[in-house]
Design an enzyme around this catalytic site. Structure first.
Site, PDB file in Angstrom:
ATOM      1  N   GLY A   1       0.817  -1.203   0.000  1.00  0.00           N
ATOM      2  CA  GLY A   1       0.000   0.000   0.000  1.00  0.00           C
ATOM      3  C   GLY A   1       0.851   1.253   0.000  1.00  0.00           C
ATOM      4  N   GLY A   2       0.263   2.332   0.445  1.00  0.00           N
ATOM      5  CA  GLY A   2       0.990   3.590   0.501  1.00  0.00           C
ATOM      6  C   GLY A   2       0.706   4.476  -0.689  1.00  0.00           C
TER       7      GLY A   2
ATOM      8  N   LEU B   1       0.882  -4.964   2.319  1.00  0.00           N
ATOM      9  CA  LEU B   1      -0.566  -5.088   2.148  1.00  0.00           C
ATOM     10  C   LEU B   1      -0.906  -6.245   1.216  1.00  0.00           C
ATOM     11  CD1 LEU B   1      -3.320  -3.604   2.814  1.00  0.00           C
ATOM     12  CD2 LEU B   1      -3.024  -2.473   0.604  1.00  0.00           C
TER      13      LEU B   1
ATOM     14  N   HIS C   1      11.861  -2.405   4.600  1.00  0.00           N
ATOM     15  CA  HIS C   1      10.566  -3.021   4.329  1.00  0.00           C
ATOM     16  C   HIS C   1      10.483  -3.609   2.923  1.00  0.00           C
ATOM     17  CE1 HIS C   1       6.362  -3.696   5.154  1.00  0.00           C
ATOM     18  NE2 HIS C   1       5.946  -2.901   4.186  1.00  0.00           N
TER      19      HIS C   1
ATOM     20  N   ARG D   1       6.125   9.327  -7.218  1.00  0.00           N
ATOM     21  CA  ARG D   1       5.130   8.843  -6.270  1.00  0.00           C
ATOM     22  C   ARG D   1       4.206   9.962  -5.791  1.00  0.00           C
ATOM     23  NH1 ARG D   1       6.214   3.626  -4.147  1.00  0.00           N
ATOM     24  NH2 ARG D   1       4.285   3.921  -2.969  1.00  0.00           N
TER      25      ARG D   1
END
Length: 268
Positions: free
Chosen positions: A23-24, A93, A248, A172
């Protein structure tokens, strides 16, 4: 409607690999796994899927928790494509959605490769919310997300901050500021708020019988590595690989090693 990218060998009988992104702000299947296609497409029919609420997929209101909603949507997509079984690789996610696939649609799932999967992680020692989750909330709850918000979130994802370039932040940010992306984020956030217990996948980890490779960055500041151990203990056929000097995004920060491990595991 789910949008996806597809690549693979000419062999129509090649095994299928479904890859589900995290996600994000501005997250898409291509931004997560586009660089991995060269490694996986020679051996697998790879489907890189924009999950509901992200990328070029629809941004619907959810009538159930996100993990279940997305898993049902992906299962329907496989049905439309005539795919009876697939391997699944999911990050954060997307890893949680892969777990829900294995729980709700076990006949579709062969093997799982999960990178710091959301919902399956239960932080034993780390305070919550974690740094990465706080940074994510900074973006999603801001009346207008800024480049500083996006940079802060992206920096929390990696061990090496040099990976967060100005070009990446700009890319992004542009996607995160898109009205459709913001609508999708709001609707996904609302679903997590409405069905919080459904996100506790670790409570059902013992029911995931598919062979599973758990991968984690030792320096993960979103889903810290201590969150891996309940799942590792509970899942009947799980193994864990921890990458040092890695955050991550293990599939990006340790791309070559991650790809070797995943290819070996999926071919096992």
């Amino acid at each position: 409607m789910l949008h996806f990218h597809e690549a693979g060998p000419a062999d129509p009988g090649a095994p299928v690999l479904v890859m589900l992104h995290g996600g994000g702000p501005g997250a898409t299947a291509w931004s997560a796994f586009g660089a991995s296609l060269a490694a996986f497409a020679p051996r697998f029919r790879a489907l890189l899927v924009d999950q509901p609420g992200f990328g070029r997929s629809d941004k619907p209101e959810l009538d159930k928790d996100f993990f279940a909603f997305s898993a049902d949507a992906v299962a329907a997509l496989l049905g439309e494509l005539g795919i009876a079984e697939a391997h699944f690789a999911g990050a954060s996610l997307g890893g949680g959605v892969c777990v829900r696939m294995a729980l709700d649609h076990p006949g579709l799932v062969d093997r799982l490769v999960l990178t710091a999967p959301a919902g399956l992680a239960l932080n034993l020692f780390t305070a919550e919310p974690t740094e990465g989750v706080k940074r994510l909330l900074d973006v999603t709850l801001a009346p207008e997300p800024t480049r500083a918000h996006v940079r802060g979130f992206l920096t929390s994802l990696v061990h090496d901050p040099a990976l967060v370039t100005d070009e990446l932040v700009e890319e992004r940010y542009a996607r995160a500021a898109d009205p459709g992306a913001r609508l999708g984020a709001r609707r996904i956030g609302a679903a997590f708020g409405k069905w919080p217990e459904a996100g506790m996948l670790w409570r059902e980890a013992h029911r995931v019988t598919a062979p599973t490779l758990l991968t984690w960055g030792r320096e993960d500041r979103v889903n810290p590595v201590d969150g891996a151990f309940v799942a590792l203990k509970a899942m009947p056929d799980a193994r864990l690989h921890v990458f040092p000097r890695c955050g991550h995004l293990a599939y990006e920060e340790r791309a070559a090693e991650f790809q070797r491990l995943a290819l070996d595991f999926l071919g096992g």
